[in-house]
Design a protein around this motif. Structure first.
Motif, PDB file in Angstrom:
ATOM      1  N   LYS A  43       0.833  -1.217   0.000  1.00  0.00           N
ATOM      2  CA  LYS A  43       0.000   0.000   0.000  1.00  0.00           C
ATOM      3  C   LYS A  43       0.863   1.260   0.000  1.00  0.00           C
ATOM      4  N   VAL A  44       1.950   1.237   0.788  1.00  0.00           N
ATOM      5  CA  VAL A  44       2.845   2.402   0.843  1.00  0.00           C
ATOM      6  C   VAL A  44       3.475   2.650  -0.530  1.00  0.00           C
ATOM      7  N   ILE A  45       3.904   1.575  -1.172  1.00  0.00           N
ATOM      8  CA  ILE A  45       4.529   1.705  -2.504  1.00  0.00           C
ATOM      9  C   ILE A  45       3.538   2.305  -3.501  1.00  0.00           C
ATOM     10  N   LEU A  46       2.328   1.753  -3.542  1.00  0.00           N
ATOM     11  CA  LEU A  46       1.334   2.189  -4.529  1.00  0.00           C
ATOM     12  C   LEU A  46       0.845   3.614  -4.269  1.00  0.00           C
ATOM     13  N   ASN A  47       0.921   4.069  -3.004  1.00  0.00           N
ATOM     14  CA  ASN A  47       0.482   5.425  -2.675  1.00  0.00           C
ATOM     15  C   ASN A  47       1.588   6.465  -2.857  1.00  0.00           C
ATOM     16  N   ASP A  48       2.790   5.994  -3.160  1.00  0.00           N
ATOM     17  CA  ASP A  48       3.925   6.894  -3.362  1.00  0.00           C
ATOM     18  C   ASP A  48       3.785   7.556  -4.739  1.00  0.00           C
ATOM     19  N   LYS A  49       3.695   8.889  -4.747  1.00  0.00           N
ATOM     20  CA  LYS A  49       3.491   9.618  -6.005  1.00  0.00           C
ATOM     21  C   LYS A  49       4.631   9.379  -6.994  1.00  0.00           C
ATOM     22  N   ARG A  50       5.842   9.165  -6.478  1.00  0.00           N
ATOM     23  CA  ARG A  50       6.990   8.927  -7.362  1.00  0.00           C
ATOM     24  C   ARG A  50       6.819   7.579  -8.089  1.00  0.00           C
ATOM     25  N   ILE A  51       6.306   6.589  -7.365  1.00  0.00           N
ATOM     26  CA  ILE A  51       6.048   5.279  -7.978  1.00  0.00           C
ATOM     27  C   ILE A  51       4.945   5.415  -9.023  1.00  0.00           C
ATOM     28  N   GLN A  52       3.904   6.164  -8.677  1.00  0.00           N
ATOM     29  CA  GLN A  52       2.784   6.363  -9.614  1.00  0.00           C
ATOM     30  C   GLN A  52       3.281   7.010 -10.910  1.00  0.00           C
ATOM     31  N   GLU A  53       4.198   7.952 -10.777  1.00  0.00           N
ATOM     32  CA  GLU A  53       4.754   8.618 -11.960  1.00  0.00           C
ATOM     33  C   GLU A  53       5.544   7.633 -12.820  1.00  0.00           C
ATOM     34  N   THR A  54       6.326   6.765 -12.181  1.00  0.00           N
ATOM     35  CA  THR A  54       7.131   5.806 -12.946  1.00  0.00           C
ATOM     36  C   THR A  54       6.238   4.805 -13.678  1.00  0.00           C
ATOM     37  N   ILE A  55       5.142   4.399 -13.040  1.00  0.00           N
ATOM     38  CA  ILE A  55       4.236   3.443 -13.680  1.00  0.00           C
ATOM     39  C   ILE A  55       3.528   4.095 -14.868  1.00  0.00           C
ATOM     40  N   ASN A  56       3.141   5.338 -14.696  1.00  0.00           N
ATOM     41  CA  ASN A  56       2.528   6.068 -15.823  1.00  0.00           C
ATOM     42  C   ASN A  56       3.520   6.190 -16.979  1.00  0.00           C
ATOM     43  N   LEU A  57       4.784   6.436 -16.648  1.00  0.00           N
ATOM     44  CA  LEU A  57       5.822   6.535 -17.672  1.00  0.00           C
ATOM     45  C   LEU A  57       5.990   5.197 -18.386  1.00  0.00           C
ATOM     46  N   ALA A  58       5.989   4.095 -17.614  1.00  0.00           N
ATOM     47  CA  ALA A  58       6.113   2.754 -18.199  1.00  0.00           C
ATOM     48  C   ALA A  58       4.939   2.461 -19.132  1.00  0.00           C
ATOM     49  N   ASP A  59       3.723   2.808 -18.695  1.00  0.00           N
ATOM     50  CA  ASP A  59       2.537   2.583 -19.530  1.00  0.00           C
ATOM     51  C   ASP A  59       2.620   3.361 -20.838  1.00  0.00           C
ATOM     52  N   ASN A  60       3.097   4.599 -20.753  1.00  0.00           N
ATOM     53  CA  ASN A  60       3.218   5.430 -21.961  1.00  0.00           C
ATOM     54  C   ASN A  60       4.262   4.861 -22.924  1.00  0.00           C
ATOM     55  N   LEU A  61       5.353   4.344 -22.367  1.00  0.00           N
ATOM     56  CA  LEU A  61       6.392   3.758 -23.215  1.00  0.00           C
ATOM     57  C   LEU A  61       5.866   2.514 -23.942  1.00  0.00           C
TER      58      LEU A  61
END
Length: 501
Positions: free
Chosen positions: A312-330
């Motif tokens: 839960k802590v990982i998924l709520n981390d805004k930095r992690i959310q940004e990296t996942i969005n970047l991965a999805d876009n790639l």
């Protein structure tokens, strides 16, 4: 008198047999050059020496057991009715009635262990015990339990233990030898002059790929999150330099924190959760380095089902959310790990040279296997996947897939560790390691799938400047060390080794 038929033993097999006659022996040979025949020769020797006795062969899977059965039927004059296959599929009551009239019994270790523990079988009359895939003989494994019963019960015990790779450390080898009460070591490698004529040529190479800038940028972002959290861990008193703290360190720290918690240290809760976060983030880095973007994003999706505080802590981390969005876009832009294209090029090149090429691709993750399968099918490459029973395939379905690969015009078989051992897969021209493995046992088992019937190639795909490189060299060094230890033991006093190291 029991005799060999339809086959002529090789010089090195007869030489090894002489050691096995008088000693409980660990036999280490490359895959596919005749370990099984040595155990068969010893079985005939023991049955002739003790005419009223029986012999027992333990092999880890039903397909491997069936191979032993076929070998005995094809190459000995033992009555086929006296060659018996015992597995857990047969009820315990039926097993009791069958083994009493048999001369040669081939079984899975767990089956015999259960029958021994429930006094359904006694090994008093058995003059030989063969342990196939003997590297599976650690302290609490079925092989070890059966061996203990065997030496307690047998009137004339003799053990032969077969493997291509017992392990790369003294402790691993010593453990197997102690567990199976072994007294001697016989080893041959592809370089030994008495084995060399029977070994098919294997060409081994590796291909380096480099992460593209977009994936490097994503990796840097995740790495910074990891290092930031390692800094928090150091506040708890762990002083190892941040860049040197790896998964092994995190597991040891977590273990210590759990002990602290048991002793009443409530602050350990935070440390345990923090190390759990770091282990998961480190795993994300590994997937990105070695596997691919889709495998990474699927792991994050599974984290959403994880109810732990760390997830839960990982998924709520805004930095992690940004990296996942970047991965999805790639992924939407068609970006992926360069291994996929390189693998496709290798396979297409092999098929262009030989339309009937048989290629095995090993990958550690089922997600990656799905991605490879789809990538190859999109290029009209005929391929199949082979996964374990836990992933949904029955053993019968696995055998059918292997048969289809061997007998049809399918060029590629993609699979996980299920392809390393447990199923006999013949005729591969090329084995590709999608990623390196740090285990010397797994490396040897996988490499042994090629050049069994004809010359072949092995290719490692390695991501430059990542843990991929570290895993490759780790496996290489462990294999080298293993052979050095075993050759040293071949001419040494084993009892002294077991007792004093």
């Amino acid at each position: 008198m029991f005799e060999l038929k339809n086959i002529q033993p090789r010089e090195f097999q007869l030489s090894i047999l002489e050691t096995c006659k008088n000693n409980n022996t660990l036999v280490v040979l490359p895959t596919g050059i005749g370990k099984t025949l040595i155990s068969l020769l010893l079985a005939l020797e023991r049955l002739n020496q003790y005419p009223k006795s029986k012999i027992l062969i333990l092999s880890p899977t039903k397909p491997l057991c069936q191979q032993h059965i076929e070998t005995f039927k094809k190459y000995t004059n033992i009555n086929h009715d006296e060659i018996l296959l015992l597995t857990g599929i047969l009820s315990s009551s039926k097993r009791v009635g069958l083994w009493e009239n048999a001369k040669a019994i081939v079984a899975t270790p767990q089956t015999i262990q259960k029958d021994l523990e429930n006094s359904r079988i006694n090994l008093e009359e058995f003059s030989m015990l063969c342990i196939d895939e003997a590297h599976r003989s650690r302290q609490n494994f079925a092989n070890t339990h059966v061996a203990k019963y065997y030496f307690e019960q047998s009137l004339n015990p003799r053990v032969i233990a077969l493997t291509a790779s017992p392990g790369g450390t003294l402790d691993k080898i010593r453990g197997i030898m102690k567990n199976l009460n072994l007294e001697a070591v016989e080893i041959r490698s592809e370089q030994d002059k008495d084995v060399k004529p029977y070994v098919q040529k294997r060409e081994v190479g590796w291909i380096n790929v480099e992460l593209p800038d977009e994936l490097k940028e994503l990796h840097t972002k995740i790495k910074n999150i990891y290092l930031n959290k390692v800094g928090d861990l150091k506040k708890l008193g762990f002083n190892k330099p941040s860049h040197l703290i790896g998964k092994r360190d995190l597991l040891l720290i977590q273990q210590q924190l759990r002990k602290n918690l048991e002793q009443g240290d409530k602050t350990a809760y935070y440390g345990i959760s923090l190390t759990a976060q770091l282990i998961k983030i480190d795993y994300m880095l590994e997937l990105l380095e070695i596997q691919g973007l889709k495998t990474l994003t699927r792991f994050v999706e599974r984290l959403k089902q994880d109810t732990s505080k760390a997830a839960k802590v990982i998924l709520n981390d805004k930095r992690i959310q940004e990296t996942i969005n970047l991965a999805d876009n790639l992924i939407k832009q068609g970006k992926e790990h360069p291994k996929f294209n390189r693998l496709k090029e290798i396979i297409l090149g092999e098929i262009n040279l030989n339309k009937s090429a048989k290629i095995m691709v090993f990958a550690n993750y089922r997600d990656t296997i799905e991605d490879i399968l789809n990538e190859l099918k999109n290029s009209d490459i005929k391929c199949l996947k082979l996964i374990g029973q836990k992933a949904g395939l029955t053993q019968k379905e696995q055998i059918n897939i292997v048969k289809q690969f061997e007998e049809s015009d399918t060029n590629v078989l993609i699979g996980t560790s299920i392809m390393e051992e447990g199923l006999d897969i013949k005729g591969a021209n090329l084995v590709v390691f999608y990623e390196a493995v740090p285990s010397e046992i797994r490396k040897i088992q996988r490499a042994g799938r090629v050049a069994r019937l004809q010359a072949g190639k092995i290719i490692f795909l390695i991501t430059k400047d990542t843990r991929d490189e570290a895993y490759f060299w780790s496996g290489y060094q462990k294999e080298k060390r293993m052979k050095k230890i075993l050759y040293h033991l071949k001419d040494k006093n084993i009892r002294d080794f077991l007792e004093n190291g």
